[in-house]
Design a protein around this motif. Sequence first.
Motif, mmCIF file in Angstrom:
data_model
loop_
_atom_site.group_PDB
_atom_site.id
_atom_site.type_symbol
_atom_site.label_atom_id
_atom_site.label_comp_id
_atom_site.label_asym_id
_atom_site.label_seq_id
_atom_site.Cartn_x
_atom_site.Cartn_y
_atom_site.Cartn_z
ATOM 1 N N GLY A 272 0.808 -1.212 0.000
ATOM 2 C CA GLY A 272 0.000 0.000 0.000
ATOM 3 C C GLY A 272 0.842 1.263 0.000
ATOM 4 O O GLY A 272 2.074 1.235 -0.004
ATOM 5 N N GLU A 273 0.165 2.387 0.017
ATOM 6 C CA GLU A 273 0.799 3.685 -0.095
ATOM 7 C C GLU A 273 1.474 4.082 1.220
ATOM 8 O O GLU A 273 0.814 4.152 2.267
ATOM 9 C CB GLU A 273 -0.262 4.735 -0.471
ATOM 10 C CG GLU A 273 0.249 6.154 -0.544
ATOM 11 C CD GLU A 273 1.428 6.290 -1.488
ATOM 12 O OE1 GLU A 273 2.427 6.928 -1.080
ATOM 13 O OE2 GLU A 273 1.369 5.748 -2.612
ATOM 14 N N PRO A 274 2.777 4.344 1.219
ATOM 15 C CA PRO A 274 3.467 4.684 2.474
ATOM 16 C C PRO A 274 2.994 5.992 3.100
ATOM 17 O O PRO A 274 3.085 6.158 4.316
ATOM 18 C CB PRO A 274 4.939 4.760 2.061
ATOM 19 C CG PRO A 274 4.931 4.930 0.583
ATOM 20 C CD PRO A 274 3.705 4.245 0.087
ATOM 21 N N ALA A 275 2.495 6.927 2.294
ATOM 22 C CA ALA A 275 2.004 8.186 2.864
ATOM 23 C C ALA A 275 0.801 7.937 3.767
ATOM 24 O O ALA A 275 0.677 8.538 4.841
ATOM 25 C CB ALA A 275 1.632 9.163 1.745
ATOM 26 N N LEU A 276 -0.103 7.047 3.343
ATOM 27 C CA LEU A 276 -1.250 6.681 4.185
ATOM 28 C C LEU A 276 -0.774 5.963 5.437
ATOM 29 O O LEU A 276 -1.269 6.222 6.546
ATOM 30 C CB LEU A 276 -2.217 5.802 3.392
ATOM 31 C CG LEU A 276 -3.386 5.195 4.184
ATOM 32 C CD1 LEU A 276 -4.238 6.295 4.793
ATOM 33 C CD2 LEU A 276 -4.223 4.282 3.290
ATOM 34 N N LEU A 281 0.510 5.812 11.408
ATOM 35 C CA LEU A 281 1.538 5.663 12.441
ATOM 36 C C LEU A 281 1.658 6.912 13.306
ATOM 37 O O LEU A 281 1.783 6.830 14.537
ATOM 38 C CB LEU A 281 2.888 5.346 11.793
ATOM 39 C CG LEU A 281 3.018 3.958 11.164
ATOM 40 C CD1 LEU A 281 4.296 3.862 10.336
ATOM 41 C CD2 LEU A 281 3.009 2.877 12.241
ATOM 42 N N VAL A 282 1.604 8.087 12.679
ATOM 43 C CA VAL A 282 1.697 9.328 13.451
ATOM 44 C C VAL A 282 0.451 9.520 14.304
ATOM 45 O O VAL A 282 0.527 10.015 15.442
ATOM 46 C CB VAL A 282 1.931 10.532 12.514
ATOM 47 C CG1 VAL A 282 1.803 11.852 13.267
ATOM 48 C CG2 VAL A 282 3.314 10.435 11.867
ATOM 49 N N ALA A 283 -0.711 9.116 13.783
ATOM 50 C CA ALA A 283 -1.937 9.180 14.584
ATOM 51 C C ALA A 283 -1.816 8.301 15.823
ATOM 52 O O ALA A 283 -2.170 8.716 16.937
ATOM 53 C CB ALA A 283 -3.137 8.757 13.741
ATOM 54 N N ALA A 286 0.530 9.937 18.341
ATOM 55 C CA ALA A 286 -0.106 11.010 19.099
ATOM 56 C C ALA A 286 -1.063 10.457 20.151
ATOM 57 O O ALA A 286 -1.108 10.942 21.292
ATOM 58 C CB ALA A 286 -0.852 11.945 18.147
ATOM 59 N N VAL A 287 -1.819 9.429 19.785
ATOM 60 C CA VAL A 287 -2.767 8.826 20.735
ATOM 61 C C VAL A 287 -2.029 8.210 21.922
ATOM 62 O O VAL A 287 -2.481 8.300 23.072
ATOM 63 C CB VAL A 287 -3.637 7.770 20.022
ATOM 64 C CG1 VAL A 287 -4.415 6.931 21.029
ATOM 65 C CG2 VAL A 287 -4.606 8.454 19.054
ATOM 66 N N CYS A 288 -0.894 7.589 21.656
ATOM 67 C CA CYS A 288 -0.144 6.930 22.733
ATOM 68 C C CYS A 288 0.563 7.922 23.651
ATOM 69 O O CYS A 288 1.017 7.539 24.746
ATOM 70 C CB CYS A 288 0.866 5.951 22.144
ATOM 71 S SG CYS A 288 0.104 4.479 21.417
ATOM 72 N N ILE A 316 9.467 6.824 11.774
ATOM 73 C CA ILE A 316 10.710 7.302 11.175
ATOM 74 C C ILE A 316 11.098 6.437 9.973
ATOM 75 O O ILE A 316 11.489 6.954 8.917
ATOM 76 C CB ILE A 316 11.831 7.309 12.228
ATOM 77 C CG1 ILE A 316 11.542 8.362 13.295
ATOM 78 C CG2 ILE A 316 13.178 7.576 11.576
ATOM 79 C CD1 ILE A 316 12.511 8.338 14.457
ATOM 80 N N ALA A 317 10.967 5.117 10.120
ATOM 81 C CA ALA A 317 11.308 4.214 9.016
ATOM 82 C C ALA A 317 10.421 4.466 7.806
ATOM 83 O O ALA A 317 10.889 4.455 6.659
ATOM 84 C CB ALA A 317 11.173 2.763 9.477
ATOM 85 N N CYS A 318 9.136 4.700 8.040
ATOM 86 C CA CYS A 318 8.217 4.992 6.934
ATOM 87 C C CYS A 318 8.560 6.329 6.285
ATOM 88 O O CYS A 318 8.475 6.482 5.063
ATOM 89 C CB CYS A 318 6.782 5.004 7.466
ATOM 90 S SG CYS A 318 5.519 5.106 6.187
ATOM 91 N N ALA A 319 8.982 7.291 7.110
ATOM 92 C CA ALA A 319 9.386 8.585 6.555
ATOM 93 C C ALA A 319 10.597 8.449 5.654
ATOM 94 O O ALA A 319 10.718 9.157 4.641
ATOM 95 C CB ALA A 319 9.678 9.568 7.689
ATOM 96 N N PHE A 320 11.521 7.535 5.991
ATOM 97 C CA PHE A 320 12.689 7.316 5.138
ATOM 98 C C PHE A 320 12.263 6.932 3.718
ATOM 99 O O PHE A 320 12.848 7.390 2.734
ATOM 100 C CB PHE A 320 13.567 6.199 5.704
ATOM 101 C CG PHE A 320 14.233 6.538 7.009
ATOM 102 C CD1 PHE A 320 14.403 7.841 7.412
ATOM 103 C CD2 PHE A 320 14.699 5.526 7.837
ATOM 104 C CE1 PHE A 320 15.025 8.154 8.622
ATOM 105 C CE2 PHE A 320 15.326 5.806 9.036
ATOM 106 C CZ PHE A 320 15.483 7.121 9.430
#
Length: 419
Positions: A272-276, A281-283, A286-288, A316-320
């Motif tokens: 799938g799309e890494p941006a999604l 992951l960032v959501a 933030a929740v955690c 971070i890995a997905c951002a790479f």
Amino acid sequence: MAAGYLEILRARHAARLLTGTLVGRLPNATAALAIVLFVRAEGGTYSLAGALAAVYGVANAVGQPVLGRLVDLYGQPRVQLPAALASALAMAGFAFAGTGVLPLACVAVAAAGLFTPPLEGGLRALWPSVLGGEERVHTAYAMDAVAQEVMFTVGPLLVTSCVSLWSAQAALLVVNAVGVLGALSVVVSPPSRAWRSAPRAAHWLGALRSSGLLALLAAFLFVGIALGSITVASVPYADDHGGAAVYGWLMAALGLGALLGGTVYGARRWRGEPALRLRVLVALLAVCYLPLTLMPGAVAMVLLTVLAGVFLAPAIACAFVLVDRHAPSGTVTEAFSWLVTTFTVGSSVGTGLAGPVVEAGGALWGFTVPAVAGGVSLLVLVVTRRVLAVPGGGAMVVAASENDPNRAVEPRFRSGDRA
């Protein structure tokens, strides 16, 4: 899980490059602690120690993208090794001159930070040529993020051990000498010597002309703010629940959470799309952060801090992956260096912001800062989702690799950087 990482490490040169990069980055990872311990050993105040550590951090943030651009232009050996030597010599000058002449100490520390080699960005530029397949590179990115957590745990232990066995001056000298050896191990390797950046269009903005990269940098500025604020908010909490030992456990728990999360994330091949995926992951990140505001007893708080760190390394890995896809041709090292700089600046801003917040409202208000910062990061990613979407998704098929004598058509990353 272990099989995926072992597959990466068995690839020719992979283990050497990863180990050399981690060792080469030890001076940067331990600089703040080593500087503070040295200044205190010299009889300086905490204010002076903090100021010199800040000088190093600012200079490092400036130098990383500049040196990254030079690596893209001139190759890794011609930039990384001279920079490592210059940084180590500057820190050695600081270690021998001490803090007696303050302007000289500031210049030496600034030079050490400015010339810190961009080994982190350089390694990520090398992974596609060393590992080949996109899925293996994604696993390597996750392994890279996990290895950072190990380095930031082992590095301070090495510094404190040197201080205990010898002196704070010896710690500065030993760590920086070891860092030069790590950089040397990387730049003399065949992948580093053979690597060449893809052709680039001349532009004064370099990697920053990519709107997708700018969106990522904006989002990770706030992730850095969240991380930096936790380190400050944890201090008054620890003061009320057991002191320095509890603070140490909280910081270790944050690293342990990132270590666990990154390990599990890298063991799976994601579709799938890494941006999604990054938005999710960032959501979750933030929740955690939100349960930290409950501030339960020390044991429960340590467990909540582990949870707060779980999605950091995966994010971070997905951002790479997205940095590689959105970096303009010929700017991949610079682009990765900008991400490192932005995250570092964000962490410093978070540390500075959390101080007054904690003074005004105590630990409770301090722990709201990472939750808010995580939410803002998610908002940035949502607002810029069209910019971050990669047309066609996945790797692009590009012909005529500049180092492929057969000119074979192969799946490659957007950056096109191969050795």
